[in-house]
Design a protein around this motif. Structure first.
Motif, mmCIF file in Angstrom:
data_model
loop_
_atom_site.group_PDB
_atom_site.id
_atom_site.type_symbol
_atom_site.label_atom_id
_atom_site.label_comp_id
_atom_site.label_asym_id
_atom_site.label_seq_id
_atom_site.Cartn_x
_atom_site.Cartn_y
_atom_site.Cartn_z
ATOM 1 N N ALA A 172 0.825 -1.208 0.000
ATOM 2 C CA ALA A 172 0.000 0.000 0.000
ATOM 3 C C ALA A 172 0.860 1.259 0.000
ATOM 4 O O ALA A 172 1.796 1.383 0.794
ATOM 5 C CB ALA A 172 -0.914 -0.008 1.218
ATOM 6 N N TYR A 205 0.460 5.606 -0.208
ATOM 7 C CA TYR A 205 -0.372 6.815 -0.200
ATOM 8 C C TYR A 205 0.549 8.015 -0.372
ATOM 9 O O TYR A 205 1.513 8.195 0.385
ATOM 10 C CB TYR A 205 -1.114 6.928 1.138
ATOM 11 C CG TYR A 205 -1.893 8.214 1.347
ATOM 12 C CD1 TYR A 205 -3.267 8.266 1.130
ATOM 13 C CD2 TYR A 205 -1.256 9.372 1.790
ATOM 14 C CE1 TYR A 205 -3.975 9.447 1.340
ATOM 15 C CE2 TYR A 205 -1.961 10.556 1.992
ATOM 16 C CZ TYR A 205 -3.321 10.582 1.773
ATOM 17 O OH TYR A 205 -4.033 11.749 1.976
ATOM 18 N N TYR A 241 1.366 -1.664 -10.454
ATOM 19 C CA TYR A 241 0.312 -2.092 -9.528
ATOM 20 C C TYR A 241 -0.780 -2.857 -10.281
ATOM 21 O O TYR A 241 -1.303 -3.853 -9.771
ATOM 22 C CB TYR A 241 -0.271 -0.879 -8.797
ATOM 23 C CG TYR A 241 0.523 -0.509 -7.563
ATOM 24 C CD1 TYR A 241 0.110 -0.902 -6.297
ATOM 25 C CD2 TYR A 241 1.711 0.219 -7.672
ATOM 26 C CE1 TYR A 241 0.838 -0.582 -5.168
ATOM 27 C CE2 TYR A 241 2.451 0.548 -6.546
ATOM 28 C CZ TYR A 241 2.014 0.146 -5.297
ATOM 29 O OH TYR A 241 2.755 0.453 -4.172
ATOM 30 N N ARG A 242 -1.101 -2.417 -11.472
ATOM 31 C CA ARG A 242 -2.098 -3.131 -12.269
ATOM 32 C C ARG A 242 -1.563 -4.503 -12.687
ATOM 33 O O ARG A 242 -2.280 -5.501 -12.656
ATOM 34 C CB ARG A 242 -2.461 -2.288 -13.500
ATOM 35 C CG ARG A 242 -3.624 -2.847 -14.310
ATOM 36 C CD ARG A 242 -3.958 -1.925 -15.473
ATOM 37 N NE ARG A 242 -4.407 -0.617 -15.006
ATOM 38 C CZ ARG A 242 -3.767 0.524 -15.225
ATOM 39 N NH1 ARG A 242 -2.620 0.526 -15.899
ATOM 40 N NH2 ARG A 242 -4.242 1.667 -14.771
ATOM 41 N N ASN A 299 -2.014 -6.831 -9.988
ATOM 42 C CA ASN A 299 -3.404 -6.901 -9.519
ATOM 43 C C ASN A 299 -3.586 -6.194 -8.174
ATOM 44 O O ASN A 299 -4.258 -6.699 -7.277
ATOM 45 C CB ASN A 299 -3.873 -8.360 -9.410
ATOM 46 C CG ASN A 299 -3.917 -9.054 -10.755
ATOM 47 O OD1 ASN A 299 -4.280 -8.444 -11.757
ATOM 48 N ND2 ASN A 299 -3.524 -10.319 -10.789
ATOM 49 N N GLU A 345 -4.192 -2.515 -7.976
ATOM 50 C CA GLU A 345 -4.508 -1.112 -8.274
ATOM 51 C C GLU A 345 -5.043 -0.354 -7.069
ATOM 52 O O GLU A 345 -4.739 0.821 -6.871
ATOM 53 C CB GLU A 345 -5.536 -1.013 -9.403
ATOM 54 C CG GLU A 345 -5.084 -1.588 -10.734
ATOM 55 C CD GLU A 345 -5.624 -2.976 -10.965
ATOM 56 O OE1 GLU A 345 -6.125 -3.226 -12.076
ATOM 57 O OE2 GLU A 345 -5.557 -3.802 -10.025
ATOM 58 N N THR A 346 -5.848 -1.014 -6.227
ATOM 59 C CA THR A 346 -6.482 -0.321 -5.104
ATOM 60 C C THR A 346 -5.493 0.003 -3.991
ATOM 61 O O THR A 346 -5.822 0.761 -3.081
ATOM 62 C CB THR A 346 -7.634 -1.161 -4.525
ATOM 63 O OG1 THR A 346 -7.134 -2.430 -4.090
ATOM 64 C CG2 THR A 346 -8.721 -1.372 -5.570
ATOM 65 N N ALA A 347 -4.283 -0.547 -4.049
ATOM 66 C CA ALA A 347 -3.282 -0.272 -3.010
ATOM 67 C C ALA A 347 -2.539 1.032 -3.255
ATOM 68 O O ALA A 347 -1.790 1.499 -2.400
ATOM 69 C CB ALA A 347 -2.290 -1.428 -2.917
ATOM 70 N N ARG A 396 -2.652 5.056 -3.905
ATOM 71 C CA ARG A 396 -3.568 6.169 -3.662
ATOM 72 C C ARG A 396 -2.796 7.487 -3.608
ATOM 73 O O ARG A 396 -1.678 7.555 -3.088
ATOM 74 C CB ARG A 396 -4.314 5.948 -2.345
ATOM 75 C CG ARG A 396 -5.351 7.011 -2.017
ATOM 76 C CD ARG A 396 -6.215 6.548 -0.865
ATOM 77 N NE ARG A 396 -7.195 7.542 -0.463
ATOM 78 C CZ ARG A 396 -8.116 7.337 0.468
ATOM 79 N NH1 ARG A 396 -8.194 6.175 1.093
ATOM 80 N NH2 ARG A 396 -8.979 8.293 0.778
ATOM 81 N N TRP A 419 -6.721 5.715 6.393
ATOM 82 C CA TRP A 419 -6.251 4.748 5.390
ATOM 83 C C TRP A 419 -5.399 3.669 6.052
ATOM 84 O O TRP A 419 -5.560 2.477 5.771
ATOM 85 C CB TRP A 419 -5.474 5.524 4.342
ATOM 86 C CG TRP A 419 -4.852 4.762 3.227
ATOM 87 C CD1 TRP A 419 -5.459 4.310 2.086
ATOM 88 C CD2 TRP A 419 -3.471 4.403 3.107
ATOM 89 N NE1 TRP A 419 -4.536 3.691 1.273
ATOM 90 C CE2 TRP A 419 -3.314 3.730 1.871
ATOM 91 C CE3 TRP A 419 -2.353 4.592 3.922
ATOM 92 C CZ2 TRP A 419 -2.075 3.250 1.439
ATOM 93 C CZ3 TRP A 419 -1.129 4.105 3.503
ATOM 94 C CH2 TRP A 419 -0.999 3.444 2.276
#
Length: 359
Positions: free
Chosen positions: A288, A290, A316-317, A320, A322-324, A326, A347
């Protein structure tokens, strides 16, 4: 139809489509540049990216045969929700690291707390800055302790109680690598504490601390969450103004000071940096990350952040995750606004299943 069939063939072969041109690696067998298509190839690429960082920073020293931490507790400050200790710990033979350690009153061996490494921005006060001292007013170490995190906030060489650090006679090729080693040793110490959840450790920093958070996380995968405020932009977007550029011997001169990466000056002549910040973020993936990147940061141009995030997202894509990844773009200058600090803490709570998000 051909695109679908190609994608299916890649998946059957263990490959992953959608990787940009920059994500190529040097094939050890042939020496040729090839695109990264599989996780095995990404492992090779990752090692080569770490080599690129060390080309600018010097080699990361071995952590084998290190002496005990021999922690000295110099004083303590008891507050409503935590105790803050001023400590010195031995990180290597002849090397002591001054730091602040925050232990929440809720910390117990039976219920281990998540922990954070809090890295300070540029300033003479060093580790005291994320406690709330100095003009920065960015008490992220103290605030995280109030949130129930065990926190360690060390001095970076050249600041705080390390203000007299002798860079020229150090065993490290750069102040940056000395910082990375010290910060890794902080993680070692955190993991040895019976009231710390060794699987829930992150790092946070602003400005100088923001890019040092990236650097240590690139080398140490035990850090599961990384928060960087005003810590980076792609090098081609870094700007300090014409007068400062002349004073430092070039646009990237500030990065080449002894306390940072002098090899950029002595070896690369500030012309060709062997890595870029999207490489560093790629090394953090799939963990992750941020980024707080204000729209009006005079040094770390937001356009370079957006360009770097686009490239980092490819990795990141690919993994797999992507949501990590930000990023927040506050309408601010070189700052870590309260709203964004609170957003970052929320977060972190979600990532570590802490407090209201606990399992």
């Amino acid at each position: 139809m051909k695109t679908i069939l190609y994608g299916l063939l890649l998946l059957l072969a263990g490959c992953r489509p959608g990787v940009g041109e920059w994500m190529s690696y040097s094939d050890p067998a042939s020496g040729r540049s090839k695109p990264v298509r599989t996780l095995q190839e990404w492992d090779i690429k990752r090692g080569q990216l770490l080599d690129s960082l060390q080309a600018a920073m010097g080699a990361l020293p071995s952590r084998s045969q290190l002496p005990p931490f021999d922690v000295q507790y110099l004083d303590s400050l008891h507050e409503a929700t935590f105790t803050r200790y001023t400590v010195r710990l031995t990180v290597a033979a002849g090397e002591e690291l001054p730091a602040l350690l925050y232990v929440p009153l809720s910390a117990k061996a039976a219920r281990r707390c998540p922990a954070m490494l809090a890295l300070h921005p540029t300033g003479a006060a060093g580790k005291l800055i994320p406690d709330g001292e100095s003009d920065y007013r960015l008490p992220y170490a103290r605030e995280l302790a109030q949130q129930g995190y065990v926190v360690i906030a060390p001095d970076y060489p050249g600041f705080g109680d390390l203000s007299d650090f002798d860079f020229r006679n150090s065993r490290y090729a750069s102040g940056t690598m000395k910082g990375i080693f010290d910060h890794i040793r902080c993680i070692d110490w955190l993991q040895s504490m019976d009231f710390v959840n060794a699987d829930k450790i992150g790092v946070i920093g602003h400005s100088l601390g923001g890019h040092n958070a990236l650097f240590v996380a690139a080398f140490d995968t035990r850090l599961k969450a990384v928060v960087s405020s005003c810590g980076w932009t792609e090098f081609e977007y870094y700007y300090i103004g014409e007068e400062a550029s002349k004073a430092y011997g070039g646009r990237l001169g500030p990065w080449a000071q002894d306390k940072y990466m002098p090899l950029l000056r002595d070896k690369y002549r500030l012309e060709r940096v062997p890595f870029n910040f999207h490489d560093v973020i790629a090394l953090i993936a799939p963990r992750a990350f941020y980024s707080c990147s204000p729209l009006h940061d005079a040094n770390f141009d937001v356009k370079g952040v957006k360009a770097g995030m686009d490239k980092a997202m490819e990795v990141y894509r690919f993994l797999n995750a992507e949501t990590a990844l930000r990023v927040s773009y506050p309408d601010a200058k070189h700052d870590f606004p309260t709203e964004n600090r609170l957003e970052a803490y929320d977060w972190l709570d979600r990532i570590f299943h802490h407090k209201m998000y606990s399992e």
